[in-house]
Design a protein around this motif. Structure first.
Motif, PDB file in Angstrom:
ATOM      1  N   THR A   1       0.833  -1.204   0.000  1.00  0.00           N
ATOM      2  CA  THR A   1       0.000   0.000   0.000  1.00  0.00           C
ATOM      3  C   THR A   1       0.871   1.258   0.000  1.00  0.00           C
ATOM      4  OG1 THR A   1      -1.685  -1.235   1.197  1.00  0.00           O
ATOM      5  CG2 THR A   1      -1.902   1.158   1.203  1.00  0.00           C
TER       6      THR A   1
ATOM      7  N   VAL B   1       2.233   1.706  -3.532  1.00  0.00           N
ATOM      8  CA  VAL B   1       1.179   2.154  -4.453  1.00  0.00           C
ATOM      9  C   VAL B   1       0.817   3.612  -4.184  1.00  0.00           C
ATOM     10  CG1 VAL B   1      -1.272   1.840  -4.995  1.00  0.00           C
ATOM     11  CG2 VAL B   1       0.250  -0.149  -4.921  1.00  0.00           C
TER      12      VAL B   1
ATOM     13  N   SER C   1      -6.215  -1.756  -5.354  1.00  0.00           N
ATOM     14  CA  SER C   1      -5.505  -2.993  -5.007  1.00  0.00           C
ATOM     15  C   SER C   1      -6.451  -4.003  -4.361  1.00  0.00           C
ATOM     16  CB  SER C   1      -4.377  -2.693  -4.024  1.00  0.00           C
ATOM     17  OG  SER C   1      -3.512  -1.733  -4.571  1.00  0.00           O
TER      18      SER C   1
END
Lengths: 312, 418
Positions: free
Chosen positions: B51, B54, B68
């Motif tokens: 995370t 990203v 995601s």
């Protein structure tokens, strides 16, 4: 009485669209969503699965595949894994349905008794059924955990076992443990269906039995069970159909292991179609399941017609 | 209000149009490209680390939104396959055992033409070939990976043993016997031997130590040979001797990690990220007391680790392959990977001499220097899943005493041909 003459079509609403045609179109419009749903998620997939079963589809991305006729069915029936999975599924079905029926009968009797707090009891009993199967599978997987499971802790505290057991560690034991989880989840619905049957038995019949000095066992065998038989037969067939299709609790608890000990026919079909990408063979397996289920469904409908719950 | 058939039909059409417009706008709304990415919430990079990566990418690319999805490893393959025809995902995480299947079945794109030539020299060999099949590349590696040997330092020291005693499997069993005899652990070794890919990984790592390979020269499964059967016999014997936790046949890697973290087990094979978890006080009761070594050597003197690398690929039906490639090259870049070496060590050779990177997990990098030098591959075949399923079931049959190791391996080989 003389029947009134039927109006001719041109007499109805002169100058307007015929009433029946308008109504018919309206009815069709109302039915359209249901038709789309039925054809979209039942008929079309069934036809498509039939097409796959007759072809050698080996990829999710394949747009055309060679026609193999009944080759996939012959291949499926010739596999030892197919018959082993069928055998396990049969065992699962017979044992789980039998236990659920016996426990369900007892619980239905309890829920039907005139006791204080019956509403609370009925509410509590329904909870396992309300829990999603995957959640209850994960729950029982935790309970049966060999290292930290609460079942081992409980049995050890009561001195019933001297060392922790690996409940999901051997094929036959694991299958039975999955049955325990399935029974916990499904007994409420069996109990409630039988409760519906129990409440439909008139009190007068029991009063007459009491006047005739029938004992409790005699009342059970001569009145309750015979009058409950239609409900029992419906529950039995319905549960057999459901148990035969068992998939999600296996997926959540054991994924077919250990050593394929919990590999039921539905799980084997899933593995073949999606994990192995043998869609043709997987579709043939799915159709073989459908054939068995169709036979059981015929029994169900027959039982339903005989019972008072029938709408047919 | 009177509803007419014409009105009803118009309503249905309008609703359908509105729905289709909403559907069309979901992937590219006002110039923003939405990329759907499928990751794994197990081993490797944690969900939190991914995370963060990203989020950083989205910050630099305001025109891209990344959605995601995280699933367990066991669900990953089937999720990729079932979503493939619909083009649900633009980026998917691929295991090293799937390129042959996904390439032959047109599930993911061939990205060979996008591969910079420099990668061949810049990447570790164990990583570079992860997504390769028949000379073509079907994804970008996201770090090399193998199973390392984790041990409880206190237990080993308590029986007077040292790291040198854990250099071979024979030595490990000797120390395990002492630990058991001293009452420090009921079952000193835990393995991930559940009916899953995990058992094939453990078997493969031991098979390499016994000098074996999964396949013969023709590429056919050949585990019913001497090394294959010896390996399985050894595994079963450790259960019979009370050194392996018999519940291992229900364990995945997470379970092995938990038993080590609880201080109940002395030894276990596991992936790279396990070290961080075991030394994290919030997850482990033995934080700081866990050591990591390359996998012990077997009677053949070999110690190859199982190749468990993974790669990021673009599904064939992705609507945004270029944007997906850009995200993939960012996530696999040296600059990003160097920030998270405890999840998966980087693809890049030069990272292993950069103390800023290796200093974050010195024990892991020391073990990796040996661990990544020699790797054993699982069969590179298009029907890998059914081959693996047969192996899993038959290895378990032998471990549970349902079949002799020879019979189990003979049956596994026969099943793989069916």
């Amino acid at each position: 009485m003389t029947p009134s003459p039927r109006p001719k079509p041109d007499e109805v609403g002169a100058g307007k669209r015929p009433w029946r045609r308008t109504q018919g179109a309206f009815a069709l419009g109302l039915l359209a969503p249901a038709v789309v749903v039925v054809f979209g998620i039942i008929v079309y997939p069934m036809v498509q699965t039939g097409v796959y079963a007759a072809t050698d589809v080996a990829s999710a991305m394949q747009t055309s595949a060679p026609f193999v006729g009944l080759g996939n069915f012959r291949s499926a029936l010739g596999r030892p894994q197919f018959w082993a999975s069928m055998g396990r599924t049969l065992y699962f079905t017979v044992v789980s349905t039998g236990v659920e029926l016996l426990l369900g009968l007892g619980i239905a009797g309890l829920l039907n008794a005139r006791i204080r707090g019956r509403w609370l009891l009925r509410t509590l009993v329904v909870i396992p059924w309300a829990v999603p199967t995957v959640v209850s599978g994960a729950l029982w997987k935790g309970i049966f955990n060999a290292q930290y499971g609460s079942l081992n802790a409980l049995l050890a505290q009561f001195g019933l076992i001297d060392k922790y057991q690996i409940w999901l560690g051997t094929p036959f034991l694991a299958l039975n443990m999955v049955i325990v989880a399935d029974v916990w989840k499904t007994v409420p619905v069996v109990a409630f269906m039988l409760l519906a049957g129990l409440t439909s038995i008139p009190d007068e019949v029991y009063e007459a039995a009491r006047i005739d000095r029938a004992g409790r066992i005699r009342t059970l065998t001569s009145i309750t069970l015979p009058l409950l038989l239609p409900s029992i037969s419906i529950v039995l067939v319905l549960r057999v159909i459901e148990a035969f299709k068992v998939f999600d609790i296996i997926y959540a608890m054991t994924r077919g292991g250990p050593a394929n000990g919990t590999m039921t026919i539905a799980y084997y079909t899933y593995m073949t179609a999606f994990s192995d990408q043998r869609y043709g063979l997987g579709s043939a397996l799915a159709y073989l399941i459908v054939i068995v289920i169709a036979g059981l469904s015929a029994l169900y409908l027959r039982a339903l017609r005989r019972s008072e719950m029938s709408l047919l | 209000m009177r509803i007419t058939a014409r009105g009803l039909a118009a309503g249905v059409v309008a609703t359908a149009l509105a729905a289709s417009m909403v559907a069309c706008s979901s992937s590219s709304n006002s110039g923003v490209t939405t990329l759907n990415a499928l990751f794994m919430q197990q081993a490797g990079y944690s969900q939190e680390q991914i995370t963060q990566m990203v989020d950083a990418y989205q910050k630099d690319h305001p025109d891209v939104k990344v959605e995601s999805t995280f699933v367990s490893y066991e669900a990953l393959h089937d999720k990729i396959v079932t979503s493939a025809p619909a083009g649900t995902y633009d980026v998917v995480l691929l295991d090293v055992i799937w390129p042959a299947e996904f390439a032959t079945k047109d599930i993911v794109l061939d990205v060979t033409s996008r591969y910079p030539a420099a990668w061949k020299d810049d990447m570790l060999g164990g990583a570079y070939h992860t997504a390769e099949y028949n000379g073509k590349f079907y994804g970008v590696p996201w770090g090399p990976s193998t199973k390392f040997f984790y041990y409880n330092k206190d237990m080993v020291a308590a029986v007077g043993a040292t790291e040198a005693d854990l250099d071979t499997w024979a030595g490990v069993l000797g120390v395990a016997q002492k630990i058991r005899a001293a009452g420090l652990s009921s079952y000193p070794i835990a393995w991930s031997w559940a009916q899953a890919e995990a058992v094939v990984c453990d078997y493969g790592q031991l098979l390499g130590a016994f000098g074996g390979q999964f396949t013969d020269a023709a590429g056919n499964l050949a585990v019913n040979n001497e090394a294959g059967v010896q390996t399985l016999t050894w595994m079963k014997q450790t259960i019979d001797d009370g050194l392996t936790n018999p519940a291992s046949t229900t364990f995945l890697e997470d379970d092995v990690q938990k038993t080590l973290a609880q201080g109940e087990t002395a030894f276990g094979l596991n992936w790279e990220a396990t070290l961080g978890a075991l030394n994290d006080e919030t997850q482990s009761q033995v934080a700081g007391k866990i050591g990591i070594l390359p996998t012990p050597a077997g009677p053949a003197g070999l110690r190859p680790g199982i190749n468990g690398a993974m790669a990021l690929s673009i599904p064939t039906k992705s609507k945004h392959p270029d944007a997906a490639w850009d995200l993939i090259t960012y996530l696999t870049s040296q600059a990003v990977q160097d920030q998270y070496p405890t999840g998966w060590p980087p693809n890049w050779k030069s990272s292993y001499t950069d103390t800023a990177v290796t200093g974050q997990a010195p024990e892991l990098f020391k073990a990796a220097a040996v661990g990544y030098a020699s790797l054993i591959l699982r069969p590179t075949v298009a029907n890998y899943n059914s081959t693996s399923a047969a192996l899993q079931a038959e290895i378990q049959n032998a471990l549970l005493g349902q079949k002799s190791p020879q019979k189990a391996m003979d049956d596994a080989v026969a099943s793989s041909k069916a």
